[in-house]
Design a protein around this motif. Structure first.
Motif, mmCIF file in Angstrom:
data_model
loop_
_atom_site.group_PDB
_atom_site.id
_atom_site.type_symbol
_atom_site.label_atom_id
_atom_site.label_comp_id
_atom_site.label_asym_id
_atom_site.label_seq_id
_atom_site.Cartn_x
_atom_site.Cartn_y
_atom_site.Cartn_z
ATOM 1 N N ILE A 138 1.161 7.112 -6.786
ATOM 2 C CA ILE A 138 0.166 8.279 -6.884
ATOM 3 C C ILE A 138 0.645 9.475 -6.503
ATOM 4 C CG2 ILE A 138 -2.237 9.051 -5.973
ATOM 5 C CD1 ILE A 138 -2.943 6.045 -5.291
ATOM 6 N N ARG A 139 1.456 9.724 -5.709
ATOM 7 C CA ARG A 139 1.948 10.893 -5.482
ATOM 8 C C ARG A 139 3.233 11.385 -6.679
ATOM 9 N NH1 ARG A 139 1.712 15.687 -4.662
ATOM 10 N NH2 ARG A 139 3.597 17.098 -3.731
ATOM 11 N N VAL A 140 3.746 10.316 -7.151
ATOM 12 C CA VAL A 140 4.786 10.664 -8.196
ATOM 13 C C VAL A 140 4.081 10.872 -9.404
ATOM 14 C CG1 VAL A 140 6.264 9.504 -9.742
ATOM 15 C CG2 VAL A 140 6.635 8.986 -7.211
ATOM 16 N N ILE A 141 2.876 10.170 -9.810
ATOM 17 C CA ILE A 141 2.155 10.588 -10.945
ATOM 18 C C ILE A 141 1.494 12.005 -10.646
ATOM 19 C CG2 ILE A 141 0.037 9.863 -12.362
ATOM 20 C CD1 ILE A 141 0.670 7.041 -11.303
ATOM 21 N N ARG A 142 0.960 12.332 -9.623
ATOM 22 C CA ARG A 142 0.228 13.647 -9.473
ATOM 23 C C ARG A 142 1.374 14.744 -9.573
ATOM 24 N NH1 ARG A 142 -4.322 15.321 -8.562
ATOM 25 N NH2 ARG A 142 -6.044 13.849 -7.760
ATOM 26 N N VAL A 143 2.605 14.442 -9.180
ATOM 27 C CA VAL A 143 3.510 15.586 -9.454
ATOM 28 C C VAL A 143 4.103 15.643 -10.889
ATOM 29 C CG1 VAL A 143 5.946 16.199 -8.840
ATOM 30 C CG2 VAL A 143 4.283 15.360 -6.965
ATOM 31 N N ALA A 144 4.258 14.520 -11.462
ATOM 32 C CA ALA A 144 4.648 14.500 -12.819
ATOM 33 C C ALA A 144 3.654 14.861 -13.861
ATOM 34 C CB ALA A 144 5.135 13.007 -13.212
ATOM 35 N N ASP A 155 -9.184 11.937 -8.057
ATOM 36 C CA ASP A 155 -8.140 10.827 -7.561
ATOM 37 C C ASP A 155 -8.141 9.667 -8.187
ATOM 38 O OD1 ASP A 155 -7.282 12.578 -5.552
ATOM 39 O OD2 ASP A 155 -8.544 11.967 -3.902
ATOM 40 N N GLY A 156 -9.453 9.210 -8.585
ATOM 41 C CA GLY A 156 -9.427 8.059 -9.215
ATOM 42 C C GLY A 156 -8.670 7.541 -10.249
ATOM 43 N N PRO A 157 -8.425 8.502 -11.327
ATOM 44 C CA PRO A 157 -7.748 8.211 -12.430
ATOM 45 C C PRO A 157 -6.292 8.003 -12.120
ATOM 46 C CG PRO A 157 -9.091 10.042 -13.157
ATOM 47 C CD PRO A 157 -9.186 9.788 -11.561
ATOM 48 N N TYR A 158 -5.557 8.936 -11.125
ATOM 49 C CA TYR A 158 -4.480 8.593 -10.649
ATOM 50 C C TYR A 158 -4.211 7.234 -9.884
ATOM 51 C CZ TYR A 158 -3.310 13.479 -11.498
ATOM 52 O OH TYR A 158 -3.304 14.857 -12.282
ATOM 53 N N GLU A 159 -5.088 7.041 -9.095
ATOM 54 C CA GLU A 159 -4.996 5.557 -8.406
ATOM 55 C C GLU A 159 -5.244 4.457 -9.390
ATOM 56 O OE1 GLU A 159 -8.576 6.104 -5.880
ATOM 57 O OE2 GLU A 159 -7.306 7.310 -4.410
ATOM 58 N N ARG A 160 -5.955 4.517 -10.178
ATOM 59 C CA ARG A 160 -6.267 3.508 -11.295
ATOM 60 C C ARG A 160 -4.836 3.220 -12.026
ATOM 61 N NH1 ARG A 160 -11.390 5.302 -11.018
ATOM 62 N NH2 ARG A 160 -11.433 6.534 -12.458
ATOM 63 N N ASP A 213 1.055 -1.154 -0.032
ATOM 64 C CA ASP A 213 0.067 -0.053 0.106
ATOM 65 C C ASP A 213 0.818 1.373 -0.046
ATOM 66 O OD1 ASP A 213 -2.324 -1.605 -0.179
ATOM 67 O OD2 ASP A 213 -2.542 -1.662 2.251
ATOM 68 N N GLU A 214 1.967 1.333 0.740
ATOM 69 C CA GLU A 214 2.963 2.360 0.632
ATOM 70 C C GLU A 214 3.668 2.541 -0.707
ATOM 71 O OE1 GLU A 214 7.134 3.770 2.498
ATOM 72 O OE2 GLU A 214 6.314 1.928 3.268
ATOM 73 N N ALA A 215 4.000 1.549 -1.421
ATOM 74 C CA ALA A 215 4.300 1.831 -2.737
ATOM 75 C C ALA A 215 3.130 2.369 -3.620
ATOM 76 C CB ALA A 215 4.789 0.461 -3.280
ATOM 77 N N ARG A 216 2.026 1.945 -3.622
ATOM 78 C CA ARG A 216 1.002 2.333 -4.165
ATOM 79 C C ARG A 216 0.596 3.777 -4.012
ATOM 80 N NH1 ARG A 216 -4.806 3.227 -3.633
ATOM 81 N NH2 ARG A 216 -5.908 2.807 -5.556
ATOM 82 N N SER A 217 0.745 4.288 -2.725
ATOM 83 C CA SER A 217 0.613 5.779 -2.256
ATOM 84 C C SER A 217 1.737 6.667 -2.570
ATOM 85 C CB SER A 217 0.630 5.552 -0.808
ATOM 86 O OG SER A 217 0.500 7.069 -0.210
ATOM 87 N N VAL A 218 3.001 6.053 -2.886
ATOM 88 C CA VAL A 218 4.012 7.013 -3.449
ATOM 89 C C VAL A 218 3.842 7.090 -4.786
ATOM 90 C CG1 VAL A 218 6.580 6.884 -3.784
ATOM 91 C CG2 VAL A 218 5.679 6.254 -1.607
ATOM 92 N N LEU A 239 1.263 -1.243 -10.873
ATOM 93 C CA LEU A 239 1.607 -2.543 -9.880
ATOM 94 C C LEU A 239 1.176 -3.645 -10.419
ATOM 95 C CD1 LEU A 239 0.341 -0.481 -6.314
ATOM 96 C CD2 LEU A 239 2.826 -1.302 -7.215
ATOM 97 N N ARG A 240 0.293 -3.701 -11.198
ATOM 98 C CA ARG A 240 -0.099 -4.758 -11.920
ATOM 99 C C ARG A 240 0.904 -5.374 -12.871
ATOM 100 N NH1 ARG A 240 -5.139 -2.866 -11.964
ATOM 101 N NH2 ARG A 240 -4.831 -2.189 -14.097
ATOM 102 N N GLU A 241 1.580 -4.474 -13.755
ATOM 103 C CA GLU A 241 2.695 -4.681 -14.623
ATOM 104 C C GLU A 241 3.882 -5.081 -13.826
ATOM 105 O OE1 GLU A 241 3.053 -4.562 -17.792
ATOM 106 O OE2 GLU A 241 0.844 -4.255 -17.903
ATOM 107 N N ALA A 242 4.030 -4.755 -12.586
ATOM 108 C CA ALA A 242 5.430 -5.077 -11.704
ATOM 109 C C ALA A 242 4.829 -6.624 -11.219
ATOM 110 C CB ALA A 242 5.479 -4.195 -10.421
ATOM 111 N N GLU A 243 3.744 -6.953 -11.043
ATOM 112 C CA GLU A 243 3.268 -8.280 -10.761
ATOM 113 C C GLU A 243 3.694 -9.237 -11.696
ATOM 114 O OE1 GLU A 243 -0.664 -8.264 -9.690
ATOM 115 O OE2 GLU A 243 -0.307 -7.326 -7.673
#
Length: 106
Positions: free
Chosen positions: A15-21, A29-34, A8-13, A40-44
């Motif tokens: 989201i913040r990276v995407i919002r800043v970039a 928030d939804g589009p950033y979260e998705r 969840d921490e990685a997800r939260s970071v 994360l799915r790609e990383a899996e």
């Protein structure tokens, strides 16, 4: 590596990276979260990217002098500029462009 891998921490970071970039104050928030969930799915599905993601998140923490999420937008942008040529950030940029702007909420 396991401390930040696909948590969840990685997800939260992310989201913040995407919002800043990709700063769009009018976007919900939804589009950033998705978009973060897509990353994360790609990383899996890819050991290589899971390692790159973990290393990239650790690098962000180091460059931020702590938690990237605590940086204001200006300082966050400065940190991202320092990693903009990495595979980690390149993947985030490509994935975000393809997913964030294709989201119906955007």
């Amino acid at each position: 590596m396991n401390a930040t891998e696909l948590t969840d921490e990685a997800r939260s970071v992310l989201i913040r990276v995407i919002r800043v970039a990709f700063p769009h104050p009018s976007f919900p928030d939804g589009p950033y979260e998705r978009t973060a969930d897509t990353i994360l799915r790609e990383a899996e599905n890819s050991t290589w990217f899971r390692v790159a993601l973990t290393q990239g998140l650790l690098t962000l923490s180091n460059l931020a002098g702590g938690d990237f999420r605590d940086l204001n937008d200006e300082d966050g942008t400065k940190v991202l500029r320092r990693i903009e040529t990495t595979e980690f950030f390149g993947f985030i940029r490509r994935t975000t462009v393809l997913n964030l702007y294709d989201n119906e909420d955007v």
